[in-house]
Each structure stands twice: as C-alpha cells, then as structure tokens.
Scaffold this active site. Structure first.
Site, PDB file in Angstrom:
ATOM      1  N   LYS A 127     -17.159 -35.271  20.541  1.00 20.86           N
ATOM      2  CA  LYS A 127     -18.625 -35.641  19.996  1.00 20.86           C
ATOM      3  C   LYS A 127     -18.231 -37.093  19.124  1.00 20.86           C
ATOM      4  CE  LYS A 127     -20.530 -30.912  20.060  1.00 20.86           C
ATOM      5  NZ  LYS A 127     -20.565 -29.794  19.577  1.00 20.86           N
ATOM      6  N   ASP A 158     -29.263 -30.373  18.017  1.00 22.64           N
ATOM      7  CA  ASP A 158     -28.865 -29.398  18.693  1.00 22.64           C
ATOM      8  C   ASP A 158     -29.869 -28.591  19.588  1.00 22.64           C
ATOM      9  OD1 ASP A 158     -26.097 -28.788  19.434  1.00 22.64           O
ATOM     10  OD2 ASP A 158     -25.545 -27.862  17.732  1.00 22.64           O
ATOM     11  N   GLN A 180     -21.012 -27.060  14.169  1.00 18.74           N
ATOM     12  CA  GLN A 180     -20.174 -26.431  15.359  1.00 18.74           C
ATOM     13  C   GLN A 180     -20.014 -24.922  15.180  1.00 18.74           C
ATOM     14  OE1 GLN A 180     -19.090 -28.460  17.961  1.00 18.74           O
ATOM     15  NE2 GLN A 180     -18.508 -26.497  18.705  1.00 18.74           N
TER      16      GLN A 180
END
Length: 292
Positions: A53, A120, A97
C-alpha cells in the site's frame, strides 16, 4: 481452448496511472492527498500488505502518514490516535490494517474512523450507503472485481453469478453490488450452509470465489465458458520456494482455466486491484474534502 487470463496487474497499473494524473492536478491547487495506514504489531502478512500500500501511495505521488504501533498497544491508545487523525484536515484517508490483536475490538476501531475518511469502505454508514445505492466509499476488493469485469468486457447484465463466501469484506458486498441495476446480475450467495455447492456454481455465468480455502472451485463445478474470479490468497507449503510456501487461490487454476472463458490468476489477479482501488478512494476523499 484455455481461458483468457485477466491481468490484474495491468488493469491496476491503468487505474493507478489515472489516479496519479489527478493527484498532480490536486497538488497544483495546494491539496496533497494523504493516507494514514495504521499497522498494529508485526504480523508478516499484514506487514507485506502495508508495504504494498505504501509503495502504491509513493507511485501515485500521495503523502504517506503510516504509523506502526506495538502489538500490546491498548485499544484506548489506538482509538485516541484515530480520533486525532479524524480531526487532522491534512489526512484524507485512514486505514487500520486488519486483523488486530485479540484484545482490540475490530468493530469499535472500524466504527471510530470518520465515514468521510473510511477509504476501506468498512464503516456501517458506507456499508449502508452501498446497500441502498447512495454515494459512499465502496470496499476496495469488491470495487476492484467490478473494474476487472468491466475491463475484461465480461457482461454482467442478466448473468447468473455464484459468490462463494459471505465475508463482510468481499462476499456480501460484491453480491450487493452485482445485484444493483447498473450491473443487473442475478446473484446467489453461497456459504458453508449451501447444500450441493456444485449444483449452484455449475449454472453460473460468473463465479466469484472468496471462501478462503484452496481448491474450493474445481473444474467439474464450472460451466463451460464461465468467467471465474479468484479472490483467495492461501499459503501452501512448497519446499522449492525460498519462503517455504507458495500462494494459491480458492480455484484449481490449472484445470479450471481449460473450462472457463475468463479467469484471474493468483497472484496477479484481484490482489493488485485492491490496492489500486484504495488509492482511488483516497483521491476521492481528498477531492470531496476540497469541495467542503
């Protein structure tokens, strides 16, 4: 004749190049799109995902405010950090995460992120917007699957789709998205309670495998000419590899590709699209903040 391999790397590169162009235009207006990725602990898979990422952020010219916390960080400390990032107007997107250590509630953490910075697409408000077709961030992997299908020229209108796996991250949202009017597919959401899975998948024009188990979809379960999207990422032992393992999906790729018309590989299929759609969402968040 073997299936056409859908090249997720090439399609993701196209998305990222488009994002990078738009980032440079925003920078000319004095807006520097920024993502904060929070990593708790040193789970090897999570470290690998975060590294990917961060690399994509750099390639897109975005600012990277990534933060690594120790495995034993308290839930309160993590929630306090999220609150601080929510209030920071220079940060456009926040991603924590997953998975998190057992002493931290993933639900509380997801709910703490501002929906306007939830790139997200996991916050209940964004999930609700997706369900009713209102504007909001789409979860990255399902959104990436839609782009893969579109770029490959796979027709979803009137198609029968079997989604195998009902996770909140992939299975449920892709089932909802494909049943929207603009995609107009008839979707069956399969799971561990599905009786005779093969009878469902063998009638599907599109199979999306996101069960989390190797060889969930075998060639005898696939209708000739179907499109097969493999979301699975499973590590299986392989002594010939330096790491001692290799990555495989949920689909028996070698045999299924002889039956299907289109198929995604693992790695190099859906995975690169997840990261591409993350930076797409971060750009979107920065653009929306500019309009506020």
């Amino acid at each position: 004749m073997s299936a056409v391999i859908i090249d997720g790397k090439a399609i993701a590169a196209k998305v990222k190049a488009d994002v990078a162009k738009k980032v440079s235009l925003l920078k000319e207006k004095g807006i520097n799109p920024c993502l904060a990725v929070i990593l708790v602990g040193q789970n090897p898979a999570s470290v690998s995902y975060v590294t990917g990422k961060r690399k994509a952020l750099a390639e897109a010219g975005m600012e990277d405010k990534s933060i690594t916390l120790s495995e034993d960080v308290s839930e309160k400390e993590l929630l306090d950090l999220i609150e601080k990032l929510n209030a920071d107007r220079s940060v456009h997107g926040i991603l924590v995460q997953l998975p998190l250590p057992k002493h931290i509630s993933e639900e509380r953490v997801i709910n703490a992120i501002s929906p306007a910075k939830d790139v997200d697409g996991f916050h209940p408000i964004n999930v609700g917007n997706m369900l009713i077709g209102s504007k909001g961030f789409l979860p990255c992997t399902p959104h990436g699957i839609l782009v893969l299908l579109q770029e490959a020229g796979v027709n979803t209108k009137g198609a029968r789709v079997a989604v195998v796996g009902r996770s909140n991250i992939v299975g449920k949202p892709i089932a909802v998205l494909l049943s929207r009017k603009e995609y107009n597919a008839t979707v069956t959401l399969c799971h561990t309670g599905t009786k005779d899975l093969a009878s469902v998948t063998s009638e599907a024009d599109i199979i999306i495998a996101c069960a989390g188990h190797p060889n969930t979809i075998t060639a005898d379960m696939v209708k000739k000419g179907a499109c097969v999207i493999d979301v699975g990422v499973n590590r299986i032992p392989d002594s010939s590899k330096k790491s001692g393992f290799r990555l495989v999906g949920d689909v028996d790729f070698e045999n299924v590709k002889e039956v299907a018309s289109y198929i995604t590989p693992v790695p190099g299929g859906v995975g690169p699209m997840t990261i591409a759609m993350l930076i797409y969402n971060t750009l979107d968040a920065a653009q929306k903040m500019e309009l506020d």
